[in-house]
Design a protein around this motif. Structure first.
Motif, PDB file in Angstrom:
ATOM      1  N   ARG A  18       0.872  -1.216  -0.145  1.00 37.41           N
ATOM      2  CA  ARG A  18       0.068  -0.151   0.079  1.00 37.41           C
ATOM      3  C   ARG A  18       0.682   1.159   0.105  1.00 37.41           C
ATOM      4  N   GLU A  19       1.563   1.431   0.946  1.00 37.28           N
ATOM      5  CA  GLU A  19       2.772   2.468   1.131  1.00 37.28           C
ATOM      6  C   GLU A  19       3.433   2.684  -0.329  1.00 37.28           C
ATOM      7  N   GLN A  20       4.074   1.645  -1.031  1.00 39.93           N
ATOM      8  CA  GLN A  20       4.888   1.729  -2.048  1.00 39.93           C
ATOM      9  C   GLN A  20       3.994   2.211  -3.208  1.00 39.93           C
ATOM     10  N   LEU A  21       2.684   1.725  -3.318  1.00 37.82           N
ATOM     11  CA  LEU A  21       1.756   2.099  -4.689  1.00 37.82           C
ATOM     12  C   LEU A  21       1.506   3.520  -4.406  1.00 37.82           C
ATOM     13  N   LEU A  22       1.146   4.015  -3.324  1.00 32.50           N
ATOM     14  CA  LEU A  22       0.675   5.326  -3.084  1.00 32.50           C
ATOM     15  C   LEU A  22       2.022   6.413  -3.116  1.00 32.50           C
ATOM     16  N   LEU A  23       3.104   5.770  -2.919  1.00 32.15           N
ATOM     17  CA  LEU A  23       4.489   6.563  -3.349  1.00 32.15           C
ATOM     18  C   LEU A  23       4.581   6.809  -4.675  1.00 32.15           C
ATOM     19  N   LEU A  24       4.448   5.785  -5.549  1.00 33.85           N
ATOM     20  CA  LEU A  24       4.809   5.748  -6.907  1.00 33.85           C
ATOM     21  C   LEU A  24       3.552   5.887  -7.769  1.00 33.85           C
ATOM     22  N   TRP A  25       2.392   6.185  -7.506  1.00 30.65           N
ATOM     23  CA  TRP A  25       1.198   6.536  -7.985  1.00 30.65           C
ATOM     24  C   TRP A  25       0.398   7.342  -7.167  1.00 30.65           C
ATOM     25  N   ARG A 106      10.710  -3.168  -9.431  1.00 36.72           N
ATOM     26  CA  ARG A 106       9.602  -3.896 -10.252  1.00 36.72           C
ATOM     27  C   ARG A 106       8.523  -3.427 -10.160  1.00 36.72           C
ATOM     28  N   LEU A 107       8.091  -2.859  -8.982  1.00 39.52           N
ATOM     29  CA  LEU A 107       6.655  -1.927  -8.695  1.00 39.52           C
ATOM     30  C   LEU A 107       6.669  -0.824  -9.801  1.00 39.52           C
ATOM     31  N   ILE A 108       7.647  -0.412  -9.973  1.00 42.40           N
ATOM     32  CA  ILE A 108       7.875   0.813 -10.865  1.00 42.40           C
ATOM     33  C   ILE A 108       7.368   0.257 -12.143  1.00 42.40           C
ATOM     34  N   LEU A 109       7.778  -0.773 -12.399  1.00 40.67           N
ATOM     35  CA  LEU A 109       7.589  -1.146 -13.981  1.00 40.67           C
ATOM     36  C   LEU A 109       6.146  -1.829 -13.777  1.00 40.67           C
ATOM     37  N   SER A 110       5.436  -2.289 -12.719  1.00 37.96           N
ATOM     38  CA  SER A 110       4.138  -2.528 -12.767  1.00 37.96           C
ATOM     39  C   SER A 110       3.143  -1.429 -12.740  1.00 37.96           C
ATOM     40  N   VAL A 111       3.623  -0.675 -12.103  1.00 35.78           N
ATOM     41  CA  VAL A 111       2.756   0.670 -12.077  1.00 35.78           C
ATOM     42  C   VAL A 111       2.637   1.121 -13.528  1.00 35.78           C
TER      43      VAL A 111
END
Length: 269
Positions: A18-25, A106-111
């Motif tokens: 959750r924290e990473q997704l909100l940070l990246l998106w 990898r999360l950056i690529l996924s977003v």
């Protein structure tokens, strides 16, 4: 605004994602964090998020089973500790899959991949093929051992079991012998499976997964994680304004929803 749901039975991993997704998106809204598969399935049906991040191993329902039951617009990203080779079947069906432990790069690529997939665009001519790939991958991964064993036995030259012709079902204190050809559909109902015919409704203890391996596939088709229909009694199909597909069976008033993973069975209808 794009909405998302996270489902993971490990709270610290769900919180990190959750924290990473909100940070990246920054424009993303996390509408729910589910601690198990049952809660995830209920929340997806109620909230209809744009994307669901589903852990595969969860209590109640696995992420695979949750994905199989999605009926609306929600797209899926699998989050798993499985080796990526075990998920090659999903490569062209799910939006993405993330391997644990999660890495920010990898999360950056996924977003990026998810945002591109969710951007408004014309429906490709092979859209139903993606649904077909997802349905087949889910079917293989969700097949119970008994079905796999039967397939192995057939490959070894064993005589295949004849399709089920009768089911013994309870109606009050009476046990009925029901001809399978008369069944409109089977539908999971808590601890039982409902057998619906034009004459009435009965209960059996055989699961939908077991029935799928025993019924004649030329006549019975799974249209939902919880529903098997007899195509001989199919009266009509209908799509609503969001392109969700519904079936109407002869002798039954209510419509039956078709999950996105099974829509390809009715492409020509």
């Amino acid at each position: 605004m794009t909405t998302a749901l996270i489902a993971d039975d490990e709270p610290h991993l769900a919180l990190y994602l959750r924290e990473q997704l909100l940070l990246l998106w920054p424009g993303l809204e996390i509408v729910h964090v589910a601690p198990n598969g049952v809660d995830a399935a209920d929340a997806i049906a109620r909230l209809q998020p744009d994307v669901a991040f589903l852990d595969i191993q969860m209590p109640g329902l696995t992420g695979l089973e949750v994905a199989q039951g999605i009926e609306g617009r929600t797209r899926v990203v699998f989050v798993t500790a499985y080796d990526e080779y075990a998920l090659q079947a999903f490569d062209e069906a799910a939006l993405d899959y993330l391997l644990k432990p999660l890495r920010q790069e990898r999360l950056i690529l996924s977003v990026r991949r998810i945002r591109a997939a969710l951007a408004p665009q014309p429906v490709p001519p092979d859209a139903d093929l993606s649904d077909a790939r997802l349905a087949e991958a889910l079917r293989r991964l969700l097949s119970p051992p008994s079905v796999a064993s039967a397939a192995a036995g057939a490959a070894a030259g064993a005589v295949p079991q004849a399709p089920l012709r009768y089911v013994r079902a309870a109606q009050g204190a009476v046990t009925q012998q029901i001809v399978v050809e008369d069944v409109l559909f089977f539908q999971a109902d808590d601890k039982y499976t409902t057998v619906r015919t034009a004459a009435g409704e009965y209960l059996i203890r055989t699961s939908i997964a077991e029935l799928a391996g025993q019924l004649d596939p030329a006549h019975f088709c799974q249209v939902h994680r919880a529903t098997l229909v007899n195509l001989a009694h199919l009266d009509s199909t209908r799509r609503d304004e969001t392109s969700r597909l519904f079936l109407r069976m002869r002798g039954h008033e209510a419509e039956l929803p078709v999950s996105r993973a099974y829509v390809h069975h009715f492409k020509a209808m």
